[in-house]
Design a protein around this motif. Sequence first.
Motif, PDB file in Angstrom:
ATOM      1  N   ASP A 150       0.858  -1.185   0.000  1.00 36.51           N
ATOM      2  CA  ASP A 150       0.000   0.000   0.000  1.00 36.51           C
ATOM      3  C   ASP A 150       0.891   1.230   0.000  1.00 36.51           C
ATOM      4  OD1 ASP A 150      -3.013  -0.793   0.452  1.00 36.51           O
ATOM      5  OD2 ASP A 150      -1.820  -2.140   1.714  1.00 36.51           O
ATOM      6  N   LEU A 151       0.758   2.053  -1.035  1.00 38.43           N
ATOM      7  CA  LEU A 151       1.608   3.222  -1.228  1.00 38.43           C
ATOM      8  C   LEU A 151       0.761   4.479  -1.348  1.00 38.43           C
ATOM      9  CD1 LEU A 151       3.751   1.844  -4.230  1.00 38.43           C
ATOM     10  CD2 LEU A 151       4.192   1.464  -1.784  1.00 38.43           C
ATOM     11  N   ALA A 152       1.242   5.583  -0.789  1.00 33.34           N
ATOM     12  CA  ALA A 152       0.698   6.903  -1.093  1.00 33.34           C
ATOM     13  C   ALA A 152       1.756   7.646  -1.897  1.00 33.34           C
ATOM     14  CB  ALA A 152       0.366   7.675   0.175  1.00 33.34           C
ATOM     15  N   VAL A 153       1.369   8.150  -3.069  1.00 38.29           N
ATOM     16  CA  VAL A 153       2.278   8.935  -3.923  1.00 38.29           C
ATOM     17  C   VAL A 153       1.522  10.178  -4.378  1.00 38.29           C
ATOM     18  CG1 VAL A 153       3.514   6.868  -4.674  1.00 38.29           C
ATOM     19  CG2 VAL A 153       1.619   7.718  -6.062  1.00 38.29           C
ATOM     20  N   TRP A 154       2.259  11.261  -4.605  1.00 39.09           N
ATOM     21  CA  TRP A 154       1.606  12.494  -5.036  1.00 39.09           C
ATOM     22  C   TRP A 154       1.085  12.370  -6.462  1.00 39.09           C
ATOM     23  CZ3 TRP A 154       0.234  15.396  -1.310  1.00 39.09           C
ATOM     24  CH2 TRP A 154       1.053  15.598  -0.191  1.00 39.09           C
ATOM     25  N   ALA A 155      -0.096  12.936  -6.690  1.00 37.67           N
ATOM     26  CA  ALA A 155      -0.635  13.078  -8.044  1.00 37.67           C
ATOM     27  C   ALA A 155       0.066  14.268  -8.714  1.00 37.67           C
ATOM     28  CB  ALA A 155      -2.144  13.271  -7.995  1.00 37.67           C
ATOM     29  N   HIS A 156      -0.392  14.646  -9.896  1.00 36.28           N
ATOM     30  CA  HIS A 156       0.284  15.675 -10.686  1.00 36.28           C
ATOM     31  C   HIS A 156       0.402  16.989  -9.907  1.00 36.28           C
ATOM     32  CE1 HIS A 156       1.287  18.330 -14.023  1.00 36.28           C
ATOM     33  NE2 HIS A 156       1.529  17.245 -14.746  1.00 36.28           N
ATOM     34  N   PRO A 157       1.509  17.708 -10.067  1.00 38.06           N
ATOM     35  CA  PRO A 157       1.656  18.990  -9.379  1.00 38.06           C
ATOM     36  C   PRO A 157       0.492  19.949  -9.602  1.00 38.06           C
ATOM     37  CG  PRO A 157       3.749  18.362 -10.335  1.00 38.06           C
ATOM     38  CD  PRO A 157       2.741  17.350 -10.817  1.00 38.06           C
ATOM     39  N   ARG A 158      -0.106  19.943 -10.798  1.00 37.46           N
ATOM     40  CA  ARG A 158      -1.200  20.895 -11.047  1.00 37.46           C
ATOM     41  C   ARG A 158      -2.393  20.629 -10.132  1.00 37.46           C
ATOM     42  NH1 ARG A 158      -1.373  18.076 -16.210  1.00 37.46           N
ATOM     43  NH2 ARG A 158      -2.846  16.346 -16.073  1.00 37.46           N
ATOM     44  N   ASP A 159      -2.471  19.432  -9.547  1.00 38.60           N
ATOM     45  CA  ASP A 159      -3.542  19.097  -8.613  1.00 38.60           C
ATOM     46  C   ASP A 159      -3.121  19.306  -7.162  1.00 38.60           C
ATOM     47  OD1 ASP A 159      -5.323  18.249 -10.667  1.00 38.60           O
ATOM     48  OD2 ASP A 159      -4.241  16.351 -10.798  1.00 38.60           O
ATOM     49  N   GLY A 270      -5.385  27.025   9.714  1.00 40.64           N
ATOM     50  CA  GLY A 270      -4.058  27.240   9.181  1.00 40.64           C
ATOM     51  C   GLY A 270      -4.107  27.657   7.724  1.00 40.64           C
ATOM     52  N   VAL A 271      -2.979  27.537   7.050  1.00 36.72           N
ATOM     53  CA  VAL A 271      -2.873  27.869   5.626  1.00 36.72           C
ATOM     54  C   VAL A 271      -3.281  26.631   4.833  1.00 36.72           C
ATOM     55  CG1 VAL A 271      -1.330  28.557   3.770  1.00 36.72           C
ATOM     56  CG2 VAL A 271      -1.025  29.528   6.058  1.00 36.72           C
ATOM     57  N   MET A 272      -4.478  26.672   4.260  1.00 35.68           N
ATOM     58  CA  MET A 272      -5.061  25.486   3.641  1.00 35.68           C
ATOM     59  C   MET A 272      -4.999  25.585   2.117  1.00 35.68           C
ATOM     60  SD  MET A 272      -5.763  23.931   6.423  1.00 35.68           S
ATOM     61  CE  MET A 272      -6.684  22.510   5.817  1.00 35.68           C
ATOM     62  N   LEU A 273      -4.328  24.594   1.519  1.00 33.22           N
ATOM     63  CA  LEU A 273      -4.200  24.532   0.064  1.00 33.22           C
ATOM     64  C   LEU A 273      -4.518  23.124  -0.415  1.00 33.22           C
ATOM     65  CD1 LEU A 273      -0.998  26.686  -0.292  1.00 33.22           C
ATOM     66  CD2 LEU A 273      -3.158  27.151  -1.459  1.00 33.22           C
ATOM     67  N   ALA A 274      -5.061  23.040  -1.616  1.00 31.61           N
ATOM     68  CA  ALA A 274      -5.521  21.757  -2.142  1.00 31.61           C
ATOM     69  C   ALA A 274      -4.369  20.786  -2.349  1.00 31.61           C
ATOM     70  CB  ALA A 274      -6.259  21.962  -3.458  1.00 31.61           C
ATOM     71  N   CYS A 275      -4.668  19.512  -2.118  1.00 32.38           N
ATOM     72  CA  CYS A 275      -3.693  18.454  -2.380  1.00 32.38           C
ATOM     73  C   CYS A 275      -4.409  17.259  -2.991  1.00 32.38           C
ATOM     74  CB  CYS A 275      -2.965  18.023  -1.102  1.00 32.38           C
ATOM     75  SG  CYS A 275      -4.017  17.214   0.126  1.00 32.38           S
ATOM     76  N   LYS A 276      -3.638  16.460  -3.734  1.00 32.24           N
ATOM     77  CA  LYS A 276      -4.168  15.234  -4.307  1.00 32.24           C
ATOM     78  C   LYS A 276      -3.073  14.176  -4.303  1.00 32.24           C
ATOM     79  CE  LYS A 276      -6.567  13.234  -8.324  1.00 32.24           C
ATOM     80  NZ  LYS A 276      -7.183  13.527  -9.643  1.00 32.24           N
ATOM     81  N   ALA A 277      -3.423  12.987  -3.856  1.00 35.33           N
ATOM     82  CA  ALA A 277      -2.481  11.876  -3.845  1.00 35.33           C
ATOM     83  C   ALA A 277      -3.185  10.625  -4.357  1.00 35.33           C
ATOM     84  CB  ALA A 277      -1.959  11.624  -2.419  1.00 35.33           C
ATOM     85  N   TRP A 278      -2.387   9.691  -4.822  1.00 35.54           N
ATOM     86  CA  TRP A 278      -2.889   8.386  -5.223  1.00 35.54           C
ATOM     87  C   TRP A 278      -2.609   7.390  -4.092  1.00 35.54           C
ATOM     88  CZ3 TRP A 278      -5.749   9.568  -9.037  1.00 35.54           C
ATOM     89  CH2 TRP A 278      -5.315  10.342 -10.110  1.00 35.54           C
ATOM     90  N   LEU A 279      -3.627   6.652  -3.676  1.00 38.39           N
ATOM     91  CA  LEU A 279      -3.472   5.551  -2.729  1.00 38.39           C
ATOM     92  C   LEU A 279      -3.494   4.273  -3.558  1.00 38.39           C
ATOM     93  CD1 LEU A 279      -5.930   6.715   0.098  1.00 38.39           C
ATOM     94  CD2 LEU A 279      -3.573   7.449  -0.356  1.00 38.39           C
ATOM     95  N   VAL A 280      -2.361   3.602  -3.587  1.00 44.33           N
ATOM     96  CA  VAL A 280      -2.123   2.510  -4.534  1.00 44.33           C
ATOM     97  C   VAL A 280      -1.892   1.210  -3.799  1.00 44.33           C
ATOM     98  CG1 VAL A 280      -0.624   1.702  -6.393  1.00 44.33           C
ATOM     99  CG2 VAL A 280      -1.074   4.158  -6.142  1.00 44.33           C
ATOM    100  N   SER A 281      -2.528   0.148  -4.252  1.00 44.65           N
ATOM    101  CA  SER A 281      -2.301  -1.188  -3.708  1.00 44.65           C
ATOM    102  C   SER A 281      -1.913  -2.139  -4.845  1.00 44.65           C
ATOM    103  CB  SER A 281      -3.555  -1.725  -3.007  1.00 44.65           C
ATOM    104  OG  SER A 281      -3.967  -0.871  -1.965  1.00 44.65           O
TER     105      SER A 281
END
Length: 284
Positions: A150-159, A270-281
């Motif tokens: 089970d991995l968490a990796v960042w999605a594209h920088p634009r997201d 706090g300083v809240m900015l959008a994030c997106k990651a892929w949860l991969v199995s």
Amino acid sequence: MAESAPDALKGEDWAGEMGERWLASLDRFEGMIAPIGAALLARADYRAGERVLDLGCGGGATTLAIAEAVGPEGAAVGLDIAPMLVEAATRRAADAHSTARFVCADAATATLDEPPFDRLFSRFGSMFFAEPVAAFANIKAMLKPGARIDLAVWAHPRDNAWMMEVMGVVRAHVEVPTAIPRAPGPFAFEDLDYLAEVLSGAGFGGMTVEAYEGQQPVGGPGASASEATDFVLASMAAGRILAEQGESVLAAARADLEAMFARHHRAGEGVMLACKAWLVSASA
């Protein structure tokens, strides 16, 4: 804003400078990504008695959570290349009377003196290998046949506005080279087809993916715009890039960063900015 992460953010020295930066702001770093780690832990759903390897464990927060889930009859072993982080994680486990254990080694080449693991977990610790197929093949040798990863990796920088907004400010003050796709670094696996190629090449199969999307507190929950700015300049590679340009550039960028973060500050959050990651199995 630009649409790609800078090449200067690729290939960080986690055993040296970047490990020291992470340690110096450990609570703020972990506070930023804790919700994503919690989502990945929920997806992994560890059970008592399982043996779990935590790849790129950093300060050990996820390893301690895994140790609690698998209990004394299981095992939670954190693996990280940064000696200063492994030392901090070991102290943390001792203070918490946790059964979690930690090993300092390069997962790309290490051979652990451990029985094979039932599971592998990694919260943003798998994207930095210079030769990812070979590294994942080496990791697979540490796992039982059929073991789930089970991995968490960042999605594209634009997201990921937390990165794009910062780099927008940086690029207003210094020229930053365009990122090389698939190069080792935070966004190496933004392209899921590439990640599938890497895992397949290393002998893993059955990849499934869930998207995580949310708001990320830059500098940790409750940080002010000034604190978020200090965090970025002291702890992220963007700060090093700006510091290399001299005091006048750094001061101007600091003012712009703080103004940008102030626009995204929410009282009590706090300083809240959008994030997106892929949860991969996937399966070994």
